[in-house]
Design a protein around this motif. Structure first.
Motif, PDB file in Angstrom:
ATOM      1  N   TYR A  98       0.815  -1.213   0.000  1.00  0.00           N
ATOM      2  CA  TYR A  98       0.000   0.000   0.000  1.00  0.00           C
ATOM      3  C   TYR A  98       0.854   1.270   0.000  1.00  0.00           C
ATOM      4  O   TYR A  98       0.362   2.356  -0.257  1.00  0.00           O
ATOM      5  CB  TYR A  98      -0.935  -0.016   1.215  1.00  0.00           C
ATOM      6  N   GLY A  99       2.144   1.152   0.319  1.00  0.00           N
ATOM      7  CA  GLY A  99       3.020   2.319   0.380  1.00  0.00           C
ATOM      8  C   GLY A  99       3.041   2.988   1.746  1.00  0.00           C
ATOM      9  O   GLY A  99       3.432   4.142   1.864  1.00  0.00           O
ATOM     10  N   VAL A 100       2.627   2.252   2.777  1.00  0.00           N
ATOM     11  CA  VAL A 100       2.599   2.785   4.138  1.00  0.00           C
ATOM     12  C   VAL A 100       4.019   2.930   4.663  1.00  0.00           C
ATOM     13  O   VAL A 100       4.851   2.044   4.477  1.00  0.00           O
ATOM     14  CB  VAL A 100       1.771   1.846   5.057  1.00  0.00           C
ATOM     15  N   THR A 125       9.947   1.133  10.697  1.00  0.00           N
ATOM     16  CA  THR A 125       9.747   0.917  12.120  1.00  0.00           C
ATOM     17  C   THR A 125       8.377   0.301  12.364  1.00  0.00           C
ATOM     18  O   THR A 125       7.388   0.746  11.780  1.00  0.00           O
ATOM     19  CB  THR A 125       9.824   2.260  12.891  1.00  0.00           C
ATOM     20  N   ILE A 126       8.348  -0.685  13.234  1.00  0.00           N
ATOM     21  CA  ILE A 126       7.086  -1.303  13.627  1.00  0.00           C
ATOM     22  C   ILE A 126       6.795  -0.860  15.069  1.00  0.00           C
ATOM     23  O   ILE A 126       7.593  -1.124  15.966  1.00  0.00           O
ATOM     24  CB  ILE A 126       7.152  -2.848  13.577  1.00  0.00           C
ATOM     25  N   PRO A 131      -2.340  -6.611  21.393  1.00  0.00           N
ATOM     26  CA  PRO A 131      -2.080  -7.714  22.323  1.00  0.00           C
ATOM     27  C   PRO A 131      -2.586  -9.087  21.876  1.00  0.00           C
ATOM     28  O   PRO A 131      -2.071 -10.099  22.338  1.00  0.00           O
ATOM     29  CB  PRO A 131      -2.792  -7.272  23.605  1.00  0.00           C
ATOM     30  N   LEU A 132      -3.562  -9.157  20.988  1.00  0.00           N
ATOM     31  CA  LEU A 132      -4.137 -10.444  20.583  1.00  0.00           C
ATOM     32  C   LEU A 132      -3.625 -10.945  19.232  1.00  0.00           C
ATOM     33  O   LEU A 132      -4.117 -11.945  18.714  1.00  0.00           O
ATOM     34  CB  LEU A 132      -5.673 -10.349  20.538  1.00  0.00           C
ATOM     35  N   LEU A 133      -2.645 -10.261  18.666  1.00  0.00           N
ATOM     36  CA  LEU A 133      -2.144 -10.590  17.335  1.00  0.00           C
ATOM     37  C   LEU A 133      -1.612 -12.028  17.267  1.00  0.00           C
ATOM     38  O   LEU A 133      -0.827 -12.443  18.108  1.00  0.00           O
ATOM     39  CB  LEU A 133      -1.037  -9.607  16.949  1.00  0.00           C
ATOM     40  N   GLU A 134      -2.067 -12.781  16.260  1.00  0.00           N
ATOM     41  CA  GLU A 134      -1.627 -14.167  16.058  1.00  0.00           C
ATOM     42  C   GLU A 134      -0.819 -14.341  14.781  1.00  0.00           C
ATOM     43  O   GLU A 134       0.026 -15.221  14.693  1.00  0.00           O
ATOM     44  CB  GLU A 134      -2.848 -15.101  15.994  1.00  0.00           C
ATOM     45  N   HIS A 135      -1.090 -13.522  13.776  1.00  0.00           N
ATOM     46  CA  HIS A 135      -0.467 -13.667  12.454  1.00  0.00           C
ATOM     47  C   HIS A 135       0.091 -12.298  12.053  1.00  0.00           C
ATOM     48  O   HIS A 135      -0.663 -11.345  11.891  1.00  0.00           O
ATOM     49  CB  HIS A 135      -1.535 -14.123  11.447  1.00  0.00           C
ATOM     50  N   PHE A 136       1.431 -12.228  11.885  1.00  0.00           N
ATOM     51  CA  PHE A 136       2.072 -10.955  11.562  1.00  0.00           C
ATOM     52  C   PHE A 136       3.036 -11.145  10.409  1.00  0.00           C
ATOM     53  O   PHE A 136       3.969 -11.936  10.488  1.00  0.00           O
ATOM     54  CB  PHE A 136       2.808 -10.425  12.794  1.00  0.00           C
ATOM     55  N   ASN A 137       2.790 -10.413   9.315  1.00  0.00           N
ATOM     56  CA  ASN A 137       3.644 -10.483   8.131  1.00  0.00           C
ATOM     57  C   ASN A 137       4.173  -9.081   7.832  1.00  0.00           C
ATOM     58  O   ASN A 137       3.414  -8.196   7.441  1.00  0.00           O
ATOM     59  CB  ASN A 137       2.876 -11.024   6.932  1.00  0.00           C
ATOM     60  N   CYS A 138       5.462  -8.893   8.036  1.00  0.00           N
ATOM     61  CA  CYS A 138       6.117  -7.620   7.701  1.00  0.00           C
ATOM     62  C   CYS A 138       7.282  -7.878   6.751  1.00  0.00           C
ATOM     63  O   CYS A 138       8.282  -7.158   6.752  1.00  0.00           O
ATOM     64  CB  CYS A 138       6.585  -6.909   8.968  1.00  0.00           C
ATOM     65  N   SER A 139       7.158  -8.910   5.930  1.00  0.00           N
ATOM     66  CA  SER A 139       8.244  -9.295   5.032  1.00  0.00           C
ATOM     67  C   SER A 139       8.400  -8.321   3.870  1.00  0.00           C
ATOM     68  O   SER A 139       7.478  -7.603   3.498  1.00  0.00           O
ATOM     69  CB  SER A 139       7.989 -10.708   4.485  1.00  0.00           C
ATOM     70  N   THR A 140       9.587  -8.310   3.311  1.00  0.00           N
ATOM     71  CA  THR A 140       9.917  -7.574   2.094  1.00  0.00           C
ATOM     72  C   THR A 140       9.591  -6.088   2.201  1.00  0.00           C
ATOM     73  O   THR A 140       9.098  -5.483   1.262  1.00  0.00           O
ATOM     74  CB  THR A 140       9.223  -8.219   0.866  1.00  0.00           C
ATOM     75  N   CYS A 141       9.866  -5.524   3.352  1.00  0.00           N
ATOM     76  CA  CYS A 141       9.771  -4.071   3.504  1.00  0.00           C
ATOM     77  C   CYS A 141      11.144  -3.444   3.251  1.00  0.00           C
ATOM     78  O   CYS A 141      11.236  -2.254   2.994  1.00  0.00           O
ATOM     79  CB  CYS A 141       9.246  -3.702   4.889  1.00  0.00           C
ATOM     80  N   SER A 143      13.420  -2.241   4.844  1.00  0.00           N
ATOM     81  CA  SER A 143      13.959  -1.171   5.685  1.00  0.00           C
ATOM     82  C   SER A 143      13.835  -1.439   7.178  1.00  0.00           C
ATOM     83  O   SER A 143      14.381  -0.678   7.971  1.00  0.00           O
ATOM     84  CB  SER A 143      13.233   0.146   5.374  1.00  0.00           C
ATOM     85  N   ILE A 144      13.111  -2.437   7.555  1.00  0.00           N
ATOM     86  CA  ILE A 144      12.886  -2.690   8.981  1.00  0.00           C
ATOM     87  C   ILE A 144      14.174  -3.227   9.603  1.00  0.00           C
ATOM     88  O   ILE A 144      14.728  -4.225   9.152  1.00  0.00           O
ATOM     89  CB  ILE A 144      11.728  -3.677   9.195  1.00  0.00           C
ATOM     90  N   VAL A 145      14.662  -2.536  10.636  1.00  0.00           N
ATOM     91  CA  VAL A 145      15.903  -2.943  11.294  1.00  0.00           C
ATOM     92  C   VAL A 145      15.658  -3.599  12.656  1.00  0.00           C
ATOM     93  O   VAL A 145      16.536  -4.258  13.193  1.00  0.00           O
ATOM     94  CB  VAL A 145      16.879  -1.757  11.462  1.00  0.00           C
ATOM     95  N   LYS A 146      14.451  -3.398  13.209  1.00  0.00           N
ATOM     96  CA  LYS A 146      14.157  -3.930  14.534  1.00  0.00           C
ATOM     97  C   LYS A 146      12.667  -4.203  14.662  1.00  0.00           C
ATOM     98  O   LYS A 146      11.847  -3.422  14.176  1.00  0.00           O
ATOM     99  CB  LYS A 146      14.593  -2.913  15.591  1.00  0.00           C
ATOM    100  N   LEU A 147      12.340  -5.292  15.342  1.00  0.00           N
ATOM    101  CA  LEU A 147      10.947  -5.610  15.627  1.00  0.00           C
ATOM    102  C   LEU A 147      10.634  -5.246  17.078  1.00  0.00           C
ATOM    103  O   LEU A 147      11.507  -5.317  17.941  1.00  0.00           O
ATOM    104  CB  LEU A 147      10.673  -7.101  15.414  1.00  0.00           C
ATOM    105  N   PRO A 148       9.380  -4.877  17.356  1.00  0.00           N
ATOM    106  CA  PRO A 148       9.010  -4.565  18.736  1.00  0.00           C
ATOM    107  C   PRO A 148       8.837  -5.859  19.540  1.00  0.00           C
ATOM    108  O   PRO A 148       8.979  -6.960  18.999  1.00  0.00           O
ATOM    109  CB  PRO A 148       7.665  -3.848  18.576  1.00  0.00           C
ATOM    110  N   VAL A 149       8.499  -5.715  20.789  1.00  0.00           N
ATOM    111  CA  VAL A 149       8.162  -6.884  21.609  1.00  0.00           C
ATOM    112  C   VAL A 149       6.978  -7.577  20.946  1.00  0.00           C
ATOM    113  O   VAL A 149       6.008  -6.930  20.536  1.00  0.00           O
ATOM    114  CB  VAL A 149       7.800  -6.449  23.049  1.00  0.00           C
TER     115      VAL A 149
END
Length: 184
Positions: A98-100, A125-126, A131-141, A143-149
């Motif tokens: 989406y270009g976010v 940056t993420i 708190p209830l997240l089960e499925h997280f896809n942040c692939s192929t961005c 630029s992401i250097v660090k993930l949060p807790v």
């Protein structure tokens, strides 16, 4: 000593107008006397339901546009009402390609169980995840250097093809992990 309240004054004027041949509209609902039980219930419910909107500024214009399209009731310009039902009950968010560039405010989506923000090359940056997240896809961005807790409910994580140099503590619930194409 006579004690007049607005209802009795209204009734007196009504009698006078009827005597001289004119009519008067019935009193508005708010001038009709209410039983004490109804008044107590009304004020109790008002106090309990007195929830004020909480707004957070969304800095990313592209993400604002997506939110205005998907959850218009929660948006006022670039301000998001974090108490809006559309925000607190959304379970799936797909903003891939989406270009976010900024996901600020994502943590307010309390019921979110699936988030796909992959293929957003401006995203670096993420923020805090719901708190209830089960499925997280942040692939192929790229630029992401660090993930949060990561939330304890997470079962699937795809963070491949970024600039990650490490991973946060992985929750025991995690079943699937894709992290290739990083600097791990």
């Amino acid at each position: 000593m006579l004690n007049f309240n607005p209802i009795s004054i209204y009734r007196i004027f009504g009698i006078i107008l009827r005597v001289i041949g004119r009519t008067i509209e019935p009193p508005p609902f708010f001038l009709k006397p209410l039983p004490m039980k109804k008044l107590f219930t009304f004020f109790t419910l008002s106090a309990c339901l007195n929830i004020k909107a909480q707004y957070v500024t969304i800095p990313d214009a592209v993400f604002v546009s997506w939110r205005q399209t998907e959850i218009p009731s929660a948006m006022n310009g670039n301000q998001m009402d974090t108490t809006d039902l559309a925000v607190t009950t959304m379970t799936v968010m797909d903003v891939h390609s989406y270009g976010v560039g900024n996901l600020k405010g994502i943590r307010y989506f309390d019921a979110l169980i699936e988030l796909n923000c992959s293929d957003n090359s401006y995203l670096d940056t993420i923020p805090t995840l719901p708190p209830l997240l089960e499925h997280f896809n942040c692939s192929t961005c790229f630029s992401i250097v660090k993930l949060p807790v990561l939330p304890n409910t997470l079962k699937y994580l795809d963070c491949a093809n970024n600039l990650l140099t490490g991973l946060p503590a992985l929750p025991n619930s995690l079943e699937t992990l894709h992290c290739y194409g990083n600097h791990l």
